[in-house]
Design a protein around this motif. Structure first.
Motif, PDB file in Angstrom:
ATOM      1  N   HIS A  89       0.807  -1.214   0.000  1.00 43.92           N
ATOM      2  CA  HIS A  89       0.000   0.000   0.000  1.00 43.92           C
ATOM      3  C   HIS A  89       0.850   1.280   0.000  1.00 43.92           C
ATOM      4  N   LEU A  90       2.130   1.157   0.271  1.00 41.12           N
ATOM      5  CA  LEU A  90       2.959   2.352   0.433  1.00 41.12           C
ATOM      6  C   LEU A  90       3.084   3.155  -0.858  1.00 41.12           C
ATOM      7  N   TYR A  91       3.407   2.472  -1.962  1.00 40.58           N
ATOM      8  CA  TYR A  91       3.603   3.215  -3.197  1.00 40.58           C
ATOM      9  C   TYR A  91       2.306   3.841  -3.706  1.00 40.58           C
ATOM     10  N   PRO A  92       1.165   3.134  -3.659  1.00 43.82           N
ATOM     11  CA  PRO A  92      -0.098   3.791  -4.019  1.00 43.82           C
ATOM     12  C   PRO A  92      -0.409   4.988  -3.132  1.00 43.82           C
ATOM     13  N   ALA A  93      -0.042   4.915  -1.851  1.00 49.62           N
ATOM     14  CA  ALA A  93      -0.280   6.058  -0.968  1.00 49.62           C
ATOM     15  C   ALA A  93       0.558   7.251  -1.385  1.00 49.62           C
ATOM     16  N   LEU A  94       1.772   6.999  -1.817  1.00 51.20           N
ATOM     17  CA  LEU A  94       2.628   8.069  -2.324  1.00 51.20           C
ATOM     18  C   LEU A  94       2.006   8.701  -3.555  1.00 51.20           C
ATOM     19  N   THR A  95       1.523   7.868  -4.448  1.00 53.25           N
ATOM     20  CA  THR A  95       0.871   8.369  -5.650  1.00 53.25           C
ATOM     21  C   THR A  95      -0.366   9.198  -5.300  1.00 53.25           C
ATOM     22  N   ALA A  96      -1.058   8.805  -4.233  1.00 52.15           N
ATOM     23  CA  ALA A  96      -2.259   9.527  -3.802  1.00 52.15           C
ATOM     24  C   ALA A  96      -1.924  10.890  -3.214  1.00 52.15           C
ATOM     25  N   GLY A  97      -0.643  11.104  -2.861  1.00 56.37           N
ATOM     26  CA  GLY A  97      -0.235  12.422  -2.375  1.00 56.37           C
ATOM     27  C   GLY A  97       0.226  12.488  -0.942  1.00 56.37           C
ATOM     28  N   ALA A  98       0.387  11.337  -0.287  1.00 60.32           N
ATOM     29  CA  ALA A  98       0.871  11.353   1.099  1.00 60.32           C
ATOM     30  C   ALA A  98       2.226  12.040   1.177  1.00 60.32           C
ATOM     31  N   ALA A  99       2.413  12.841   2.225  1.00 53.08           N
ATOM     32  CA  ALA A  99       3.625  13.651   2.347  1.00 53.08           C
ATOM     33  C   ALA A  99       4.712  12.983   3.175  1.00 53.08           C
ATOM     34  N   GLY A 100       4.366  11.957   3.951  1.00 51.10           N
ATOM     35  CA  GLY A 100       5.364  11.311   4.790  1.00 51.10           C
ATOM     36  C   GLY A 100       4.894   9.934   5.230  1.00 51.10           C
ATOM     37  N   PHE A 101       5.848   9.115   5.675  1.00 48.26           N
ATOM     38  CA  PHE A 101       5.550   7.746   6.075  1.00 48.26           C
ATOM     39  C   PHE A 101       6.311   7.409   7.343  1.00 48.26           C
ATOM     40  N   LEU A 102       5.608   7.071   8.385  1.00 47.16           N
ATOM     41  CA  LEU A 102       6.225   6.600   9.614  1.00 47.16           C
ATOM     42  C   LEU A 102       5.630   5.247   9.982  1.00 47.16           C
ATOM     43  N   LEU A 103       6.401   4.482  10.715  1.00 44.77           N
ATOM     44  CA  LEU A 103       5.967   3.157  11.129  1.00 44.77           C
ATOM     45  C   LEU A 103       5.319   3.216  12.507  1.00 44.77           C
ATOM     46  N   LYS A 104       4.367   2.331  12.741  1.00 46.03           N
ATOM     47  CA  LYS A 104       3.628   2.372  13.996  1.00 46.03           C
ATOM     48  C   LYS A 104       4.474   2.015  15.210  1.00 46.03           C
ATOM     49  N   ASP A 105       5.619   1.408  14.987  1.00 46.07           N
ATOM     50  CA  ASP A 105       6.500   1.124  16.118  1.00 46.07           C
ATOM     51  C   ASP A 105       7.569   2.208  16.299  1.00 46.07           C
ATOM     52  N   ALA A 106       7.383   3.339  15.646  1.00 46.31           N
ATOM     53  CA  ALA A 106       8.325   4.457  15.801  1.00 46.31           C
ATOM     54  C   ALA A 106       8.254   5.003  17.219  1.00 46.31           C
ATOM     55  N   PRO A 107       9.365   5.502  17.759  1.00 45.20           N
ATOM     56  CA  PRO A 107       9.341   6.125  19.088  1.00 45.20           C
ATOM     57  C   PRO A 107       8.396   7.322  19.083  1.00 45.20           C
ATOM     58  N   PRO A 108       7.751   7.606  20.217  1.00 48.89           N
ATOM     59  CA  PRO A 108       6.832   8.747  20.289  1.00 48.89           C
ATOM     60  C   PRO A 108       7.454  10.052  19.815  1.00 48.89           C
ATOM     61  N   ALA A 109       8.722  10.286  20.174  1.00 45.74           N
ATOM     62  CA  ALA A 109       9.376  11.529  19.775  1.00 45.74           C
ATOM     63  C   ALA A 109       9.493  11.626  18.258  1.00 45.74           C
TER      64      ALA A 109
END
Length: 208
Positions: A89-109
């Protein structure tokens, strides 16, 4: 104050994100949506600066919601919050115009910094996600890699650092130039490479 709309089909995740954002003085959670259809409605009514968007949701998914939100409110910035399992789903989301991608296990900061960077015009993404996007984009292309033509030496330096995932401030520090100058170079690069957003520009950097 950065107006934030949270979109995720899991109430527990939305509650956690709300608590995290509301502890910050510059972030204002203006609404929550449990699916893409509700997100589209709330984005139109609440006019958020940043939409934190899940991808996999029942009904209208995050990709369709991103496209429709940006069609109606192109100034809105969509920050995808996804998992390692969401590669398809990542590449279609980029095509849709998403400006950034973070993972759900990323640190809160990292998430908080990502929201602020998206609001400021940057495009935060994990290196893991960027590498996956690049492999998919390159694999889908029948064209041979070739250098981008018509760039100045400084523009090539900036393009390379965008490809490494650096923010405007980090690029400015690395190249010993002002942040405003970096923004000027990035605007020129987007025009010369026909890149609609910063993540697409990063892909161009890797393909070149």
């Amino acid at each position: 104050m950065i107006r934030v709309l949270l979109v995720d089909d899991q109430q527990l995740i939305r509650a956690g994100l709300r608590m995290l954002c509301e502890a910050e003085g510059d972030l204002d959670v203006v609404g929550e949506a449990g699916d893409g259809r509700e997100a589209i409605t709330l984005a139109e009514r609440l006019a958020p600066d940043v939409v934190v968007m899940d991808l996999r949701m029942p009904g209208v998914d995050g990709i369709s919601a991103t496209s429709r939100i940006l069609a109606g409110r192109p100034a809105t910035r969509v920050l995808v919050l996804t998992t390692f399992g969401d590669d398809d789903h990542l590449y279609p989301a980029l095509t849709a115009g998403a400006a950034g991608f973070l993972l759900k296990d990323a640190p809160p900061a990292e998430l908080l910094d990502g929201i602020r960077r998206v609001a400021a015009g940057d495009s935060p993404f994990s290196q893991d996600v960027l590498q996956r996007l690049v492999r998919r984009a390159v694999g889908a292309s029948a064209e041979r890699r070739r250098p981008v033509e018509g760039l100045t030496g400084r523009e090539r330096d900036v393009l390379r650092l965008v490809g490494e995932g650096l923010s405007n401030a980090e690029i400015a520090e690395r190249l010993h130039i002002g942040v405003t100058t970096v923004k000027t170079h990035i605007t020129a690069l987007m025009t010369k490479t026909n890149s609609p957003n910063r993540v697409r520009l990063a892909l161009t950097a890797h393909q070149a």
